[in-house]
Scaffold this active site. Structure first.
Site, mmCIF file in Angstrom:
data_model
loop_
_atom_site.group_PDB
_atom_site.id
_atom_site.type_symbol
_atom_site.label_atom_id
_atom_site.label_comp_id
_atom_site.label_asym_id
_atom_site.label_seq_id
_atom_site.Cartn_x
_atom_site.Cartn_y
_atom_site.Cartn_z
ATOM 1 N N ILE A 470 0.837 -1.207 0.000
ATOM 2 C CA ILE A 470 0.000 0.000 0.000
ATOM 3 C C ILE A 470 0.872 1.257 0.000
ATOM 4 O O ILE A 470 0.431 2.327 0.410
ATOM 5 C CB ILE A 470 -0.972 -0.006 1.197
ATOM 6 N N GLY A 471 2.115 1.071 -0.450
ATOM 7 C CA GLY A 471 3.065 2.178 -0.446
ATOM 8 C C GLY A 471 4.159 1.934 0.571
ATOM 9 O O GLY A 471 5.085 2.711 0.736
ATOM 10 N N THR A 472 4.030 0.797 1.248
ATOM 11 C CA THR A 472 4.918 0.434 2.335
ATOM 12 C C THR A 472 6.274 -0.062 1.841
ATOM 13 O O THR A 472 7.233 -0.048 2.596
ATOM 14 C CB THR A 472 4.240 -0.672 3.151
ATOM 15 N N THR A 639 13.331 2.915 2.174
ATOM 16 C CA THR A 639 11.865 2.801 2.252
ATOM 17 C C THR A 639 11.389 2.844 3.710
ATOM 18 O O THR A 639 10.319 3.372 4.004
ATOM 19 C CB THR A 639 11.359 1.522 1.570
ATOM 20 N N GLN A 643 8.697 5.395 5.536
ATOM 21 C CA GLN A 643 7.579 4.963 6.371
ATOM 22 C C GLN A 643 7.543 5.766 7.677
ATOM 23 O O GLN A 643 6.482 6.201 8.121
ATOM 24 C CB GLN A 643 7.736 3.484 6.728
ATOM 25 N N GLY A 707 9.007 -4.459 11.856
ATOM 26 C CA GLY A 707 7.982 -3.668 11.164
ATOM 27 C C GLY A 707 8.048 -2.199 11.523
ATOM 28 O O GLY A 707 8.347 -1.830 12.664
ATOM 29 N N GLU A 710 3.739 1.592 11.627
ATOM 30 C CA GLU A 710 2.971 2.381 12.590
ATOM 31 C C GLU A 710 3.847 3.190 13.552
ATOM 32 O O GLU A 710 3.471 4.297 13.946
ATOM 33 C CB GLU A 710 2.039 1.497 13.447
#
Lengths: 743, 166
Positions: A470-472, A639, A643, A707, A710
């Site tokens: 999703i663009g991640t 990347t 994020q 990850g 978030e």
């Protein structure tokens, strides 16, 4: 052996970058087919009541209008509530579009107009005349706090608030206390791409669904169960998603509408929601939270109480982990938590970037700042004093926690030690400068994922999993993992996603994809290695015959004997020499649950913010942000940095700009467009610095990945609010902090 | 909301116009209520140009008309009869990326990529205008193009790099 195929941890450019800068990348509404027709949704004009009459005759009179679907002519769909449940559905009675005359929330889709052209459908939609019998609605959370009740049922990932120790007693005995309430209005995800679905209809009754989704399998199972179709008849593709941030975790109604029309009309159909309709489904819930902190004069926390009340819909109980962070982030023996819901006449809220944490950690980290001032203590020092090496809510050590390094590195980079704690101490003309900080925290989750890999005699590797990007950067990091694991040049590797026919992957969300799908990709490539060695042993006079996989190195498109790298074979030659067309594997990694169960697994961050507040105008500029993040191994610093930067922009946005304003008279979000629902523009965003702190973790997964989707956002809004206090001496406890609140 | 005017007959008459898009002339028989954005996307089927709001608030639909950047959703196609239009598909020449496209890749000036065609067309328009002198100028003059992923700092870096080389 040059080992030029080492990609993990390198700032590799996005492998889909070319497609995205040339317009080649196709999103859900970018597909077309012969005879494609267009659907436009009509949204309800009341928040609660009944449709008395729906007159579509004027619309239907127009040549080129094929049908107007309403509750009066839609039938034959699934009966059981289970059929409408999706992978991210909260407990409750899931909403059924166009199957009732009852209106349960404003902007509820009540009709779909399908026509030959988009323009005609849009015009015809204005001719659908609906008569409502409106009932009184309830949309105010703060006006209905007395109706707060515990949530019903369970949702994946939701942790029940838990008490420990004796809060009341400890709070009374504390030497310094704070007792504060914070409020946040609703926020809508508003990805740039409005939700869209294009359904291509084939003569044999099968369909290809191009959907905006964070999970093609979620879309497929929803379509199958609601419309009673077999999996073979429903192909779902979603190679590119124009942002989602949680909005595409659940199948949204454009999917239902497009599939319904395609099946009924036996035609290909495209439905794209309008920007206004992007405010007609899930959102970050309206929340009021109260925090009471008690400490001794040395700053040690003795008691924490965190209570939150959020809105949900009348039909589902959306829940998120708002208060739980207060039982984890700091060392404290006495913790009291409470989380309740109020049913409102809105649609059900929905996971939105770092759901729960963005809200709860905002409250906790603002309260910590308030406590620090009462203690006459540096806010960073207060965090250091209460640092926790274990998750106190589960009494488990962290698998890794480099938060102290985050504090130190970010503070040093920011220049925090030069801070004069007195509010208003940095004044230049009418500009007040303020420095604030906060901690961030999120989960390092692993969800089920599988991957398949095919290595062919031309030396190319194709790996696939039904996940999403999703663009991640999913395409890029998975390609890096696969290329390095098999030792291939990166341009020899293709990663496929967004196709429901690929092996299972859970929804793309919660920062779990890099860890979960990444592990599956790595394992698939390790299996290919085993197969290649086994094949190589079959080659006549093979020097590899006596070797085990541990004695082999894969790099530069070759398989080497690790001890004597002069002995090697090109990987593609293994296939050629053994007359093998391709090596295929599918991996199903099983996490070491027994090892993982012993630990708490989380990411952390420390964020420092500088604001400039215009004393006369009340306007706020975030002039500088430094965020240090501990998130395990960083697969791609380029990347991953994007994020984190994106998360910080979201944090600034939540602090200063975003709010879906509810007009309680109409029960409707009234600022439902990009002009009035403010998100930052280019000029609003200034210097942002990201530091990735080294954090080695062999518990979370073999890659050591936690990850980053978030964690960048969590804590940022608190740091902004704390900086505004430092600049102005004003505590603004309801977001967003707009200029009127500072004047 | 409740009061809807009696249906009027729709003038479905089409107008024949020519749009030169990425140096290729397209003759379109088109109704006057079709926006330039929908003409490009749905009639010519060049879908690189994106719809992000359809009301001139986000800039995702930015294209170059006679070298100037405009929101194609705020323009009717019939108003641009004879115009020379460049969309994202026409920015690279003979498969060689425009320096801005390469700079966007190198600086990771996008995430989901949905606003990117508009950002790049807007940045080309900005460079054509020749008004941007400082970083703040670029920020201000690129503020008509929203990016929900929050790639602004990287977008500015990409534009600045290309501007400095001009």
């Amino acid at each position: 052996m040059n080992n030029e195929t080492s990609y993990i941890g390198q700032p590799v450019n996005r492998v889909d970058g070319y497609a995205k800068v040339t317009g080649d990348a196709k999103y859900a509404a970018d597909y077309n087919a012969g005879g494609l027709c267009y659907g436009v949704v009509v949204s309800a004009g009341i928040a609660r009541g009944r449709i008395v009459r729906i007159d579509a005759s004027a619309a239907l009179q127009l040549e080129g209008v094929f049908q107007v679907f309403t509750h009066e002519n839609v039938s034959g769909l699934a009966w059981f509530n289970m059929s409408y449940k999706d992978m991210d559905a909260p407990p409750g009675k899931h909403f059924r579009y166009l199957q009732t005359d009852m209106v349960t929330y404003s902007q509820q889709p009540v009709a779909l107009v399908v026509a030959e052209t988009f323009e005609l459908a849009r015009y015809a939609a204005t001719l659908v005349n609906i008569t409502y019998a409106a009932d009184a609605h309830t949309t105010s959370l703060t006006g209905n706090l007395d109706k707060a009740r515990p949530p019903k049922g369970k949702k994946t990932g939701f942790k029940k608030p838990a008490n420990r120790g004796h809060f009341e007693k400890a709070f009374k005995a504390a030497q310094v206390t704070t007792d504060v309430t914070y409020y946040q209005g609703a926020e809508h995800h508003n990805p740039m791409e409005m939700h869209a679905t294009t359904v291509l209809y084939y003569k044999n009754g099968s369909i290809t669904v191009y959907d905006k989704t964070q999970g093609v399998l979620n879309t497929q199972s929803y379509v199958k169960s609601v419309f009673g179709l077999s999996g073979k008849k429903v192909k779902v593709l979603s190679p590119f998603v124009g942002g989602a941030f949680g909005s595409a975790l659940r199948p949204q109604y454009q999917l239902f509408m497009a599939v319904l029309a395609a099946l009924e009309l036996k035609r290909s159909v495209k439905v794209m929601l309008t920007r206004q309709q992007m405010f007609s489904f899930g959102f970050r819930p309206i929340t009021q939270q109260s925090l009471s902190l008690g400490a001794l004069e040395d700053g040690s926390l003795q008691a924490i109480s965190h209570k939150a009340i959020s809105g949900t819909s009348q039909f589902e109980d959306y829940v998120e982990n708002i208060v739980n962070w207060s039982g984890m982030l700091y060392h404290c023996k006495n913790v009291q938590q409470d989380y309740k819901l109020v049913s409102l006449d809105t649609y059900t809220p929905l996971d939105m970037r770092a759901p729960g944490a963005v809200t709860g950690v905002f409250g906790l980290e603002c309260a910590m700042d308030e406590l620090a001032y009462k203690l006459h203590m540096d806010p960073l020092e207060l965090r250091r004093i209460n640092y926790s090496v274990e998750d106190g809510s589960m009494k488990k050590p962290y698998s890794s926690k480099a938060l102290m390094d985050c504090y130190e590195q970010a503070a040093a980079r920011f220049g925090w030690s030069k801070r004069n704690p007195r509010p208003g101490s940095m004044k230049n003309g009418h500009l007040l400068t303020g420095w604030g900080m906060a901690t961030g925290m999120w989960d390092a989750m692993t969800v089920p994922a599988r991957a398949k890999a095919t290595f062919t005699a031309d030396g190319k590797l194709t790996v696939g999993s039904a996940t999403a990007d999703i663009g991640t950067g999913t395409y890029t990091i998975m390609t890096q993992i696969a290329a390095e694991t098999l030792g291939l040049p990166i341009d020899h590797v293709t990663f496929q996603l967004g196709d429901a026919s690929l092996p299972f992957a859970y929804l793309e969300g919660g920062s779990a994809t890099a860890a979960s799908v990444g592990t599956a990709v790595q394992q698939a490539c390790l299996q290919i290695r085993e197969r290649l060695l086994s094949l190589a042993k079959d080659i006549p006079d093979s020097p590899f015959r006596e070797l085990s996989i541990e004695q082999i190195t894969f790099a530069d498109g070759k398989m080497y004997m690790s001890e004597t790298p002069a002995n090697f074979i090109h990987l593609k030659d293994i296939l050629t020499l053994t007359a093998t067309d391709a090596v295929n594997v599918t991996s199903t990694p099983l996490p070491n649950i027994f090892k993982q169960m012993k630990y708490a697994k989380n990411t952390h961050s420390a964020v420092f913010v500088e604001v400039q507040v215009d004393e006369e105008l009340g306007s706020v500029k975030v002039s500088r942000v430094v965020s240090a993040v501990a998130a395990g191994r960083i697969l791609n610093p380029k990347t991953a940095r994007s994020q984190i930067v994106g998360g910080i922009v979201w944090g600034i946005s939540g602090a200063l700009y975003e709010e879906s304003v509810m007009d309680h008279q109409f029960g409707r979000f009234i600022n439902h467009n990009y002009a009035e629902y403010h998100i930052p523009v280019n000029l609003d965003i200034n210097d942002i610095e990201v530091i990735f702190v080294e954090e080695n973790d062999d518990v979370v997964n073999p890659l050591g990945v936690k990850g980053v989707g978030e964690i960048g956002q969590v804590g940022v809004a608190a740091a902004v609010a704390n900086a505004i206090y430092h600049a102005t001496g004003k505590r603004i406890r309801d977001l967003p902090i707009t200029l009127d609140k500072l004047l | 909301m409740d009061q809807v005017a009696a249906p009027v007959l729709v003038d479905q008459a089409t107008h024949t116009i020519t749009l030169t898009i990425n140096k290729i002339p397209y003759e379109l028989k088109i109704q006057p209520w079709v926006t330039l954005l929908d003409a490009i996307r749905e009639y010519v089927q060049l879908t690189g140009t994106k719809k992000g709001c359809d009301q001139g608030q986000c800039g995702a639909c930015t294209v170059l008309v006679n070298g100037k950047r405009i929101n194609s959703c705020l323009t009717l196609a019939v108003m641009k009869d004879g115009a020379d239009i460049t969309t994202i598909e026409g920015v690279a020449e003979d498969g060689i990326l425009h320096p801005l496209q390469q700079a966007f890749i190198d600086h990771d000036a996008f995430q989901c990529g949905y606003c990117t065609p508009g950002q790049i067309c807007s940045a080309i328009g900005l460079l054509n205008e020749g008004k941007a002198r400082t970083k703040e100028d670029i920020q201000e003059l690129m503020s008509g193009n929203l990016c929900r992923c929050g790639a602004y700092t990287n977008i500015v870096a990409a534009v600045q790099q290309v501007k400095d080389k001009l």
